[in-house]
Structures are given as C-alpha cells and as structure tokens.
Enzyme design. Structure first.
Site, PDB file in Angstrom:
ATOM      1  N   SER A 145       0.851  -1.187   0.000  1.00 52.99           N
ATOM      2  CA  SER A 145       0.000   0.000   0.000  1.00 52.99           C
ATOM      3  C   SER A 145       0.884   1.233   0.000  1.00 52.99           C
ATOM      4  O   SER A 145       2.072   1.161   0.356  1.00 52.99           O
ATOM      5  CB  SER A 145      -0.882   0.004   1.255  1.00 52.99           C
ATOM      6  OG  SER A 145      -1.587   1.220   1.401  1.00 52.99           O
TER       7      SER A 145
ATOM      8  N   TYR B 224      -1.944  -1.208  10.396  1.00 48.37           N
ATOM      9  CA  TYR B 224      -1.913  -1.477   8.958  1.00 48.37           C
ATOM     10  C   TYR B 224      -0.586  -1.036   8.355  1.00 48.37           C
ATOM     11  O   TYR B 224       0.026  -1.763   7.565  1.00 48.37           O
ATOM     12  CB  TYR B 224      -3.085  -0.750   8.313  1.00 48.37           C
ATOM     13  CG  TYR B 224      -3.283  -0.999   6.832  1.00 48.37           C
ATOM     14  CD1 TYR B 224      -3.696  -2.237   6.366  1.00 48.37           C
ATOM     15  CD2 TYR B 224      -3.085   0.020   5.892  1.00 48.37           C
ATOM     16  CE1 TYR B 224      -3.898  -2.471   5.004  1.00 48.37           C
ATOM     17  CE2 TYR B 224      -3.292  -0.193   4.547  1.00 48.37           C
ATOM     18  CZ  TYR B 224      -3.700  -1.437   4.106  1.00 48.37           C
ATOM     19  OH  TYR B 224      -3.893  -1.650   2.765  1.00 48.37           O
TER      20      TYR B 224
ATOM     21  N   THR C  45     -12.828  -0.089  -3.143  1.00 45.82           N
ATOM     22  CA  THR C  45     -13.170  -1.421  -2.635  1.00 45.82           C
ATOM     23  C   THR C  45     -13.854  -1.267  -1.276  1.00 45.82           C
ATOM     24  O   THR C  45     -14.123  -0.158  -0.826  1.00 45.82           O
ATOM     25  CB  THR C  45     -11.898  -2.272  -2.475  1.00 45.82           C
ATOM     26  OG1 THR C  45     -11.114  -1.745  -1.403  1.00 45.82           O
ATOM     27  CG2 THR C  45     -11.076  -2.283  -3.763  1.00 45.82           C
TER      28      THR C  45
END
Length: 271
Positions: A138, A151, A186
């Site tokens: 990412s 994350y 998404t």
C-alpha cells in the site's frame, strides 16, 4: 512477457483488487486459482472468468489448510507461475485507543500469513527456476498514515520482506514485485477494524472516489509485464507521496549485485 497459459494464484480473491486481478489475467489468457475464506464468493468470481479456474478456500491464518492448498495449487496444471499475496484487512483508529489484539490480528493477517504462504510456495518455484511473486502492500506501506498504525506496520513489513527476498532470489529466475496502491474503490475501509477490533461498517469518501479495481488491476499487470519491481498505483497526492518514498532501481540492482558476488555464500560460511 505473455501470460497466455500461465497460472496465477491470488489470495484475497473474492472481491476488490484480488477479484479484479483475476479478471484481467483471465482476459490475457491465464488460468486462475482463487483463494479466500468464503467459498461461495470465490465461486461467484470464478463463474465470471472465461478461463480455467480452481477455487481453494482457506483462512490464511490456518497453517495446515494453507499447506494443503499450496500442494493442490502446485500440482494443478503446470504449477503456479504467479503468486499474489493480497489477503488483508485495514484499520481506522487512533493508536492511543487501539486494543493490542487489533495490532496482533492485522499483522498476523496482512504480514505473517502472507509470508507463510510465500514460504510454502518457494520450494516449488525455486525448483522450477521461474515465477513471479506479487506482494500487495500500500502507499501506507511507504508512508505512515494516521489512523492506520497497525496497517502501516504490516504493510511496511511486507515491503521489507519482499525487498530482502528479491535480493535472495535475484539469481534464481524468480521475480518479486511490490505493489503500492493508493485509494482504490473497494470495501477496504468498510471492513477495516475499529479500535476494539469490530468492523468499521462504513466507507470513506476518498475510497469511494478512488481508482476503480479493474483499472488498478490493469495498471498492475501492465507494470508486471514490464518487469517493474516496485509498482505505485495511485493518483494525485497519494501518487506524489509514493513517488517521494520510491526505492531507486539502482538500490535493487546493488543488492542483486551483492548476491551475484557471493554475499549469501560468504555469510553462510561464517556461521
């Protein structure tokens, strides 16, 4: 390179970027193996693909199930040519409020399980002497983004593993690609974990207005076809942030040169 007749195995393939990659590779003539936890959703994706498919449902944290899936994938057709470590979950919570279990869960799913799946498949690829490994990290794997400390930790870790692995495999015929998407439309934000570990249940406007998954998949596969090692898939400010933290190709080449010159053999001889 041509993907005609190759086999791509994708984890996290029931939706989002994973499902879109399956569709794009199928259009380019690849056979597809789909993995995720929900067999019915994987089957729905498979039904849309105009190519030969195989579904291997399992939880990435179940080591025995993952091992069995790897054996099945490696024995299907001519084996796995492309592996995509894509399964993952995000986060939306301030660090000061976040339960430690959230950190453990996200790092387990997004990092440790992806490493385990790759490690299981490595002997198959190294024995054959060819293949491509894709790690879906990412922009948050390059830049520390608030509300995503767990994350970011997992995605930064994925890049570290992939970059080190690329160096080790640089003389083996196996290519390693790191993918750094920005905002892609998404359910990543809706499914993200809150401070107490429950799903957030709502999306972000920036995600909803992000790159369409099919467009992201096309960009990724085009870049893989060109053998780009670090692939940034983002627009606007996110793209600029990713480019600022891009690892220079010269550094990748330097590490590969160390391996070619016998760095690993020297290290092992000293043990």
């Amino acid at each position: 390179m041509s993907f005609e007749g190759k086999t791509a195995w994708i984890t996290g393939a029931s939706s989002g970027i994973g499902a879109a990659l399956a569709g794009e590779w199928a259009r380019r003539g690849a056979n597809i193996i789909l993995s995720g936890r929900d067999e019915s959703r994987l089957s729905a994706v498979a039904d849309r693909l105009e190519t030969e498919t195989k579904t291997l449902p399992f939880d990435v944290r179940d080591d025995e199930a993952m091992r069995q899936a790897t054996e099945e994938a490696a024995s299907w057709k001519d084996g796995v040519n492309i592996f995509v470590a894509n399964a993952g979950i995000s986060q939306r919570s301030p660090a000061v409020d976040t339960d430690m279990q959230v950190y453990r869960d996200i790092i387990d799913i997004d990092l440790t399980a992806q490493i385990a799946a790759t490690q299981a498949l490595l002997p198959h690829m190294t024995q054959r002497g060819s293949g491509k490994l894709l790690f879906i990290s990412s922009i948050a794997g390059k830049v520390g983004v608030p509300m995503r400390t767990a994350y970011c930790a997992a995605k930064h870790g994925m890049i570290g593993y992939a970059d080190a692995l690329r160096g080790e495999l640089s003389q083996s015929g196996i290519d390693v690609h790191v993918i750094c998407p920005g905002s892609v439309a998404t359910d990543v934000s809706r499914n993200a974990l809150s401070a107490d570990g429950t799903p957030r249940g709502r999306s972000d406007k920036v995600i909803d207005n992000g790159i369409r998954p099919d467009d992201a998949a096309k960009r990724i596969i085009d870049a893989v076809e060109l053998n780009q090692r670090e692939i940034i898939v983002a627009d606007g400010m996110e793209e600029a942030m990713g480019e600022m933290r891009r690892t220079p190709d010269q550094l990748f080449d330097q590490v590969a040169g160390m391996v070619a010159a016998g760095y690993m053999e020297k290290m092992q001889a000293e043990d």
